[in-house]
Design a protein around this motif. Structure first.
Motif, mmCIF file in Angstrom:
data_model
loop_
_atom_site.group_PDB
_atom_site.id
_atom_site.type_symbol
_atom_site.label_atom_id
_atom_site.label_comp_id
_atom_site.label_asym_id
_atom_site.label_seq_id
_atom_site.Cartn_x
_atom_site.Cartn_y
_atom_site.Cartn_z
ATOM 1 N N VAL A 85 -23.336 102.534 59.983
ATOM 2 C CA VAL A 85 -23.451 102.392 58.528
ATOM 3 C C VAL A 85 -24.199 103.578 57.899
ATOM 4 O O VAL A 85 -23.747 104.139 56.892
ATOM 5 C CB VAL A 85 -24.158 101.059 58.181
ATOM 6 C CG1 VAL A 85 -24.436 100.957 56.688
ATOM 7 C CG2 VAL A 85 -23.328 99.868 58.657
ATOM 8 N N ASP A 86 -25.321 103.978 58.487
ATOM 9 C CA ASP A 86 -26.110 105.074 57.883
ATOM 10 C C ASP A 86 -25.314 106.376 57.822
ATOM 11 O O ASP A 86 -25.408 107.126 56.858
ATOM 12 C CB ASP A 86 -27.401 105.301 58.675
ATOM 13 C CG ASP A 86 -28.352 104.114 58.551
ATOM 14 O OD1 ASP A 86 -28.407 103.521 57.461
ATOM 15 O OD2 ASP A 86 -29.018 103.776 59.549
ATOM 16 N N ILE A 94 -14.963 110.834 57.121
ATOM 17 C CA ILE A 94 -14.448 110.637 58.482
ATOM 18 C C ILE A 94 -14.198 109.141 58.754
ATOM 19 O O ILE A 94 -13.347 108.785 59.569
ATOM 20 C CB ILE A 94 -15.402 111.280 59.534
ATOM 21 C CG1 ILE A 94 -14.822 111.203 60.953
ATOM 22 C CG2 ILE A 94 -16.768 110.630 59.521
ATOM 23 C CD1 ILE A 94 -13.647 112.083 61.207
ATOM 24 N N PHE A 95 -14.926 108.290 58.026
ATOM 25 C CA PHE A 95 -14.732 106.834 58.193
ATOM 26 C C PHE A 95 -13.357 106.416 57.662
ATOM 27 O O PHE A 95 -12.704 105.529 58.204
ATOM 28 C CB PHE A 95 -15.844 106.045 57.484
ATOM 29 C CG PHE A 95 -17.150 106.133 58.231
ATOM 30 C CD1 PHE A 95 -17.891 107.310 58.234
ATOM 31 C CD2 PHE A 95 -17.611 105.051 58.963
ATOM 32 C CE1 PHE A 95 -19.078 107.408 58.953
ATOM 33 C CE2 PHE A 95 -18.796 105.139 59.681
ATOM 34 C CZ PHE A 95 -19.527 106.322 59.677
ATOM 35 N N ILE A 96 -12.944 107.093 56.591
ATOM 36 C CA ILE A 96 -11.630 106.794 56.014
ATOM 37 C C ILE A 96 -10.557 107.275 56.989
ATOM 38 O O ILE A 96 -9.588 106.569 57.283
ATOM 39 C CB ILE A 96 -11.444 107.527 54.650
ATOM 40 C CG1 ILE A 96 -12.637 107.315 53.735
ATOM 41 C CG2 ILE A 96 -10.124 107.160 53.980
ATOM 42 C CD1 ILE A 96 -12.987 105.904 53.427
ATOM 43 N N ASP A 124 -18.174 91.483 61.112
ATOM 44 C CA ASP A 124 -18.588 90.522 60.073
ATOM 45 C C ASP A 124 -18.988 91.227 58.778
ATOM 46 O O ASP A 124 -19.048 90.601 57.712
ATOM 47 C CB ASP A 124 -19.725 89.617 60.586
ATOM 48 C CG ASP A 124 -20.987 90.370 61.015
ATOM 49 O OD1 ASP A 124 -21.008 91.617 60.949
ATOM 50 O OD2 ASP A 124 -21.946 89.688 61.422
ATOM 51 N N GLU A 125 -19.244 92.541 58.867
ATOM 52 C CA GLU A 125 -19.695 93.259 57.665
ATOM 53 C C GLU A 125 -18.639 93.310 56.570
ATOM 54 O O GLU A 125 -18.966 93.592 55.416
ATOM 55 C CB GLU A 125 -20.122 94.692 58.016
ATOM 56 C CG GLU A 125 -21.279 94.708 58.969
ATOM 57 C CD GLU A 125 -22.006 96.035 59.065
ATOM 58 O OE1 GLU A 125 -21.843 96.877 58.176
ATOM 59 O OE2 GLU A 125 -22.738 96.209 60.037
ATOM 60 N N PRO A 146 -19.644 102.217 52.780
ATOM 61 C CA PRO A 146 -18.392 102.932 53.101
ATOM 62 C C PRO A 146 -17.857 102.521 54.469
ATOM 63 O O PRO A 146 -16.648 102.387 54.656
ATOM 64 C CB PRO A 146 -18.817 104.400 53.071
ATOM 65 C CG PRO A 146 -19.974 104.425 52.126
ATOM 66 C CD PRO A 146 -20.713 103.139 52.338
ATOM 67 N N TYR A 147 -18.752 102.280 55.442
ATOM 68 C CA TYR A 147 -18.296 101.814 56.764
ATOM 69 C C TYR A 147 -17.541 100.493 56.638
ATOM 70 O O TYR A 147 -16.396 100.368 57.089
ATOM 71 C CB TYR A 147 -19.496 101.648 57.716
ATOM 72 C CG TYR A 147 -19.172 100.786 58.924
ATOM 73 C CD1 TYR A 147 -18.333 101.243 59.936
ATOM 74 C CD2 TYR A 147 -19.687 99.487 59.048
ATOM 75 C CE1 TYR A 147 -18.015 100.440 61.035
ATOM 76 C CE2 TYR A 147 -19.385 98.691 60.141
ATOM 77 C CZ TYR A 147 -18.545 99.167 61.131
ATOM 78 O OH TYR A 147 -18.227 98.375 62.209
ATOM 79 N N SER A 148 -18.177 99.496 56.031
ATOM 80 C CA SER A 148 -17.538 98.174 56.003
ATOM 81 C C SER A 148 -16.294 98.178 55.112
ATOM 82 O O SER A 148 -15.323 97.455 55.382
ATOM 83 C CB SER A 148 -18.523 97.077 55.600
ATOM 84 O OG SER A 148 -19.171 97.379 54.405
ATOM 85 N N ALA A 149 -16.304 99.032 54.073
ATOM 86 C CA ALA A 149 -15.105 99.131 53.228
ATOM 87 C C ALA A 149 -13.949 99.723 54.033
ATOM 88 O O ALA A 149 -12.790 99.300 53.890
ATOM 89 C CB ALA A 149 -15.396 99.986 51.998
ATOM 90 N N SER A 150 -14.248 100.669 54.911
ATOM 91 C CA SER A 150 -13.177 101.260 55.731
ATOM 92 C C SER A 150 -12.667 100.242 56.752
ATOM 93 O O SER A 150 -11.468 100.170 57.025
ATOM 94 C CB SER A 150 -13.656 102.548 56.415
ATOM 95 O OG SER A 150 -14.570 102.272 57.454
#
Ligand code: NAD
Ligand code: TDX
Length: 333
Positions: A85-86, A94-96, A124-125, A146-150
């Motif tokens: 997440v951080d 890069i997460f996208i 679960d996020e 951005p992590y959990s959205a991806s």
């Protein structure tokens, strides 16, 4: 089923899963991993000699490579991801690419070659923060980082490939894992290894954020069950039923290691920090008979012991490229 593609198998959960599957089943496992900063072939020491195991270095976003591998496999289990997440707050792009486009690349090849099962390892996020109650599979998606959205975006693409093309998929959404081979940027291994080095233990905000912890092997058993017995198209939540405040965990680690609580530092909070994650895992319990076998207290003691016994593994990581991230991350906090 004979051949299974596991992506991200050089990471924390993927490497534990590959060991577990080679032990439990006669399948041939192909591990496709790009070996990013947290992919580490040391996590698979001993496994390389197994004739039923093949490693391919490459990205899940590489269409040609992915197509060539998937044409020969019966099932795909997608662990590969940017997972921290951080880091997603620092640089979301890069997460996208990996988490969304990479998943879509795997889905497309899986549909073309008609794989028997596609399992998406989600989190679960994607449900956001549980101010009260528990996440069920029907809880609306409300990702906050951005992590959990991806990850949520990837889940929706997996769903679409099932509804539109009839791809036989499952999505698993697990709570926070801990156990051997977890990269020391995550809460539990960071606190254990920092405490072992007598370094400060950075607790975000007031330390009262709650996570539901599960031992990685309980997660692996759940994914195995979903692969073999999950109903096509279904989502399964997986949780350890072990909610703990972050500060409780840090204090437990300090106590277990016989260190001083003065190592604990409350630092600036993570932006958009989800207050609580809490999983209702009754669907997988009732349908597939799964339940966690580890108690948190037993699992965390075993994990602390693992980090004490495997100092070389994490010292190599902490003295390399990761050091620069750590200094950037915690230098100003
Ligand atoms: P990790 O960061 O330890 O490992 C990720 C692996 O994916 C690494 O080996 C990395 O090299 C590989 N990878 C990254 N980008 C790639 C790409 N483009 N192509 C191929 N390989 C690539 O992560 P983890 O903690 O083992 O998590 C694995 C999966 O489980 C992720 O999808 C994560 O979202 C999910 N998950 C993790 C947790 C947790 O608590 N750690 C909980 C629920 C779900
Ligand atoms: O230095 C720290 N100090 C701190 O207080 C770190 C790294 C974390 N924390 C807090 C933030 C969280 O409330 O500890 C909690 C756990 O943090 P992480 O280990 O970063 O995990 P989390 O953000 O909860 O996400 C994890 O669980 C779900 C995994 O990293 C994801 O990949 C997974 O999807």
């Amino acid at each position: 089923m004979e051949k299974i593609l596991v992506t991200g198998g050089a990471g924390f959960i993927g490497s534990n899963f590959i060991r577990y599957m080679l032990q439990e089943h006669p399948y041939h496992i192909i591990n496709l991993d790009a070996l990013t900063y947290c992919g580490n072939l040391e996590n698979l020491r001993g496994v390389e000699d197994e004739p039923r195991y093949t490693f391919v270095r490459g990205s899940i976003t590489d269409r040609k490579l992915v197509d060539g591998i998937i044409k020969d496999v019966d099932a795909v289990i997608n662990f590969a991801a940017e997972s921290h997440v951080d880091r997603s707050i620092e640089d979301p792009e890069i997460f996208i690419r990996t988490n969304i486009l990479g998943t879509q690349t795997l889905l497309e090849a899986s549909r073309k070659h008609g794989v028997e099962r596609f399992i998406q390892i989600s989190t679960d996020e994607v449900y956001g923060s549980a101010e009260k109650g528990y996440f069920t599979e029907e809880t609306p998606l409300a990702p906050n980082s951005p992590y959990s959205a991806s990850k949520a975006s990837a889940d929706l693409m997996v769903r679409a490939y099932h509804r539109t093309y009839g791809l036989p998929v499952n999505i698993t959404r697990c709570s926070n894992n801990y156990g051997p081979y977890q990269f020391p940027e995550k809460l539990i291994p960071l606190m254990i290894t920092n405490a072992l080095e007598n370094k400060p233990l950075p607790v975000y905000g007031d330390g009262m954020n709650v996570r539901d912890w599960i031992h990685v092997l309980d997660h692996c058993r759940a994914v195995d069950l979903v692969l073999h017995r999950g109903r096509v198209g279904e989502v399964y939540n997986i949780g350890g039923n072990s909610e703990r405040r972050n500060i409780e965990i840090v204090e437990l680690i300090v106590r277990e290691l016989g260190k001083d609580e003065s190592l604990i530092r409350f630092v600036e909070d993570r932006p958009g920090h989800d207050r609580r994650y809490a999983i209702d895992a009754s669907k997988i319990r009732n349908e597939l008979g799964w339940k966690p076998l580890y108690s948190f207290e037993e699992g965390i003691r075993e994990t602390i012991r693992w980090y004490i016994d495997n100092r070389d593994w994490w010292e190599n990581i902490k003295s390399g490229e990761y050091l620069r991230y750590y200094e950037r991350m915690y230098g100003g906090r």
